[in-house]
Scaffold this motif. Structure first.
Motif, PDB file in Angstrom:
ATOM      1  N   TYR A  81       0.791  -1.052  -0.070  1.00  0.00           N
ATOM      2  CA  TYR A  81      -0.222  -0.047   0.015  1.00  0.00           C
ATOM      3  C   TYR A  81       1.018   1.275   0.158  1.00  0.00           C
ATOM      4  O   TYR A  81       1.591   1.503   1.077  1.00  0.00           O
ATOM      5  CB  TYR A  81      -1.018  -0.062   1.278  1.00  0.00           C
ATOM      6  N   ARG A  82       1.021   1.938  -1.137  1.00  0.00           N
ATOM      7  CA  ARG A  82       1.904   3.201  -1.213  1.00  0.00           C
ATOM      8  C   ARG A  82       1.250   4.304  -0.743  1.00  0.00           C
ATOM      9  O   ARG A  82      -0.425   4.396  -0.922  1.00  0.00           O
ATOM     10  CB  ARG A  82       2.250   3.472  -2.760  1.00  0.00           C
ATOM     11  N   PRO A  83       1.761   5.330  -0.413  1.00  0.00           N
ATOM     12  CA  PRO A  83       1.213   6.737   0.242  1.00  0.00           C
ATOM     13  C   PRO A  83       0.330   7.337  -0.728  1.00  0.00           C
ATOM     14  O   PRO A  83      -0.608   7.914  -0.575  1.00  0.00           O
ATOM     15  CB  PRO A  83       2.338   7.550   0.461  1.00  0.00           C
ATOM     16  N   SER A  84       0.663   7.069  -2.204  1.00  0.00           N
ATOM     17  CA  SER A  84      -0.010   7.928  -3.222  1.00  0.00           C
ATOM     18  C   SER A  84      -1.401   7.008  -3.582  1.00  0.00           C
ATOM     19  O   SER A  84      -2.558   7.449  -4.139  1.00  0.00           O
ATOM     20  CB  SER A  84       0.920   7.875  -4.433  1.00  0.00           C
ATOM     21  N   ALA A  85      -1.583   5.794  -3.052  1.00  0.00           N
ATOM     22  CA  ALA A  85      -2.629   5.164  -3.328  1.00  0.00           C
ATOM     23  C   ALA A  85      -2.947   4.286  -2.125  1.00  0.00           C
ATOM     24  O   ALA A  85      -2.822   2.887  -2.239  1.00  0.00           O
ATOM     25  CB  ALA A  85      -2.630   4.237  -4.633  1.00  0.00           C
ATOM     26  N   PRO A  86      -3.330   4.664  -1.082  1.00  0.00           N
ATOM     27  CA  PRO A  86      -3.440   4.029   0.117  1.00  0.00           C
ATOM     28  C   PRO A  86      -4.515   2.784   0.296  1.00  0.00           C
ATOM     29  O   PRO A  86      -4.503   2.136   0.967  1.00  0.00           O
ATOM     30  CB  PRO A  86      -3.787   4.982   1.209  1.00  0.00           C
ATOM     31  N   ARG A  87      -5.461   2.934  -0.569  1.00  0.00           N
ATOM     32  CA  ARG A  87      -6.652   2.072  -0.689  1.00  0.00           C
ATOM     33  C   ARG A  87      -6.516   0.929  -1.748  1.00  0.00           C
ATOM     34  O   ARG A  87      -7.263  -0.002  -1.836  1.00  0.00           O
ATOM     35  CB  ARG A  87      -8.056   2.592  -0.880  1.00  0.00           C
ATOM     36  N   ARG A 114       3.131  -4.395   3.232  1.00  0.00           N
ATOM     37  CA  ARG A 114       3.755  -3.132   3.631  1.00  0.00           C
ATOM     38  C   ARG A 114       2.484  -2.001   3.471  1.00  0.00           C
ATOM     39  O   ARG A 114       1.973  -1.995   2.300  1.00  0.00           O
ATOM     40  CB  ARG A 114       4.935  -2.636   2.718  1.00  0.00           C
ATOM     41  N   ARG A 115       2.413  -1.203   4.445  1.00  0.00           N
ATOM     42  CA  ARG A 115       1.613  -0.011   4.333  1.00  0.00           C
ATOM     43  C   ARG A 115       2.462   1.137   4.622  1.00  0.00           C
ATOM     44  O   ARG A 115       2.939   1.409   5.802  1.00  0.00           O
ATOM     45  CB  ARG A 115       0.227  -0.057   5.395  1.00  0.00           C
ATOM     46  N   ALA A 116       2.652   2.027   3.488  1.00  0.00           N
ATOM     47  CA  ALA A 116       3.618   3.191   3.586  1.00  0.00           C
ATOM     48  C   ALA A 116       2.674   4.526   3.711  1.00  0.00           C
ATOM     49  O   ALA A 116       1.855   4.468   2.899  1.00  0.00           O
ATOM     50  CB  ALA A 116       4.678   3.205   2.619  1.00  0.00           C
ATOM     51  N   CYS A 117       2.880   5.387   4.539  1.00  0.00           N
ATOM     52  CA  CYS A 117       2.302   6.675   4.384  1.00  0.00           C
ATOM     53  C   CYS A 117       2.928   7.993   4.936  1.00  0.00           C
ATOM     54  O   CYS A 117       4.102   7.675   5.653  1.00  0.00           O
ATOM     55  CB  CYS A 117       0.746   6.440   5.689  1.00  0.00           C
ATOM     56  N   PHE A 118       2.693   9.081   4.411  1.00  0.00           N
ATOM     57  CA  PHE A 118       3.454  10.325   4.824  1.00  0.00           C
ATOM     58  C   PHE A 118       2.536  10.884   5.789  1.00  0.00           C
ATOM     59  O   PHE A 118       1.314  11.041   5.887  1.00  0.00           O
ATOM     60  CB  PHE A 118       3.533  11.031   3.711  1.00  0.00           C
ATOM     61  N   VAL A 119       3.415  11.517   6.939  1.00  0.00           N
ATOM     62  CA  VAL A 119       2.558  12.209   7.951  1.00  0.00           C
ATOM     63  C   VAL A 119       3.090  13.767   7.928  1.00  0.00           C
ATOM     64  O   VAL A 119       2.013  14.543   8.337  1.00  0.00           O
ATOM     65  CB  VAL A 119       3.165  11.503   9.285  1.00  0.00           C
ATOM     66  N   LEU A 120       4.083  14.165   7.667  1.00  0.00           N
ATOM     67  CA  LEU A 120       4.738  15.519   7.768  1.00  0.00           C
ATOM     68  C   LEU A 120       5.509  15.759   6.450  1.00  0.00           C
ATOM     69  O   LEU A 120       6.036  14.673   5.747  1.00  0.00           O
ATOM     70  CB  LEU A 120       5.524  15.835   8.884  1.00  0.00           C
ATOM     71  N   TYR A 121       5.809  17.013   6.120  1.00  0.00           N
ATOM     72  CA  TYR A 121       6.721  17.496   4.888  1.00  0.00           C
ATOM     73  C   TYR A 121       7.026  18.811   5.257  1.00  0.00           C
ATOM     74  O   TYR A 121       6.503  19.603   5.898  1.00  0.00           O
ATOM     75  CB  TYR A 121       6.038  17.088   3.667  1.00  0.00           C
ATOM     76  N   GLY A 122       8.177  19.075   4.672  1.00  0.00           N
ATOM     77  CA  GLY A 122       8.806  20.134   4.868  1.00  0.00           C
ATOM     78  C   GLY A 122       9.515  20.544   3.511  1.00  0.00           C
ATOM     79  O   GLY A 122       9.819  19.930   2.630  1.00  0.00           O
ATOM     80  N   GLU A 123       9.371  22.033   3.342  1.00  0.00           N
ATOM     81  CA  GLU A 123       9.778  22.441   2.118  1.00  0.00           C
ATOM     82  C   GLU A 123      11.358  22.767   2.098  1.00  0.00           C
ATOM     83  O   GLU A 123      11.844  23.235   2.948  1.00  0.00           O
ATOM     84  CB  GLU A 123       9.087  23.671   1.416  1.00  0.00           C
TER      85      GLU A 123
END
Length: 146
Positions: A42-48, A137-146
């Motif tokens: 499961y990728r962050p870009s397509a979690p379902r 594997r379930r991958a997700c993003f929680v935070l980001y910075g520029e």
């Protein structure tokens, strides 16, 4: 929560770190081999919508631009025993990426893309006849910075 043995924890941690290394080295066949034949990703870009099976996982990575550079930094590992041959591993990931070098041979490497991503991996590792493999594997993003 039941903890896996230290040996199980070490084997699974090595598996997660090896997957990050293989992705960063663009060794996508080696990365795919770390997944069970029937694995789901499961990728962050397509979690379902998971990628189902080792070949689907390999093909998704092969579709990446060859100039893309990534570095995954994994930390804060947590383990739980799901069954006699399954261990769940959760960790944090910092992901740095670049579209590639602007000047060949630049001693500072390639410029970072705009975002530095902080995420989480939730991996189910299964010990089978071919050793420890990533079953899910379930991958997700929680935070980001520029």
């Amino acid at each position: 929560m039941t903890l896996p043995t230290p040996e199980q924890q070490e084997a699974c941690k090595r598996l997660v770190l090896e997957a990050a290394f293989r992705a960063d080295q663009q060794d996508y066949a080696g990365l795919a081999a770390l997944f069970a034949e029937d694995a789901q990703l499961y990728r962050p870009s397509a979690p379902r919508t998971p990628l189902k099976g080792r070949n689907a996982i390999l093909n998704s990575y092969l579709d990446r631009p060859t100039t893309r550079i990534t570095r995954h930094l994994c930390s804060n590992f947590r383990f739980s025993l799901e069954s006699a041959d399954c261990v769940r591993v959760r960790c944090y990931v910092q992901l740095y990426a670049s579209s590639g070098p602007t000047e060949p041979g630049d001693p500072f490497g390639a410029p970072l893309d705009g975002k530095v991503l902080i995420g989480e991996l939730d991996d189910l590792c299964r010990n089978g006849s071919d050793g420890w493999r990533l079953a899910e594997r379930r991958a997700c993003f929680v935070l980001y910075g520029e």
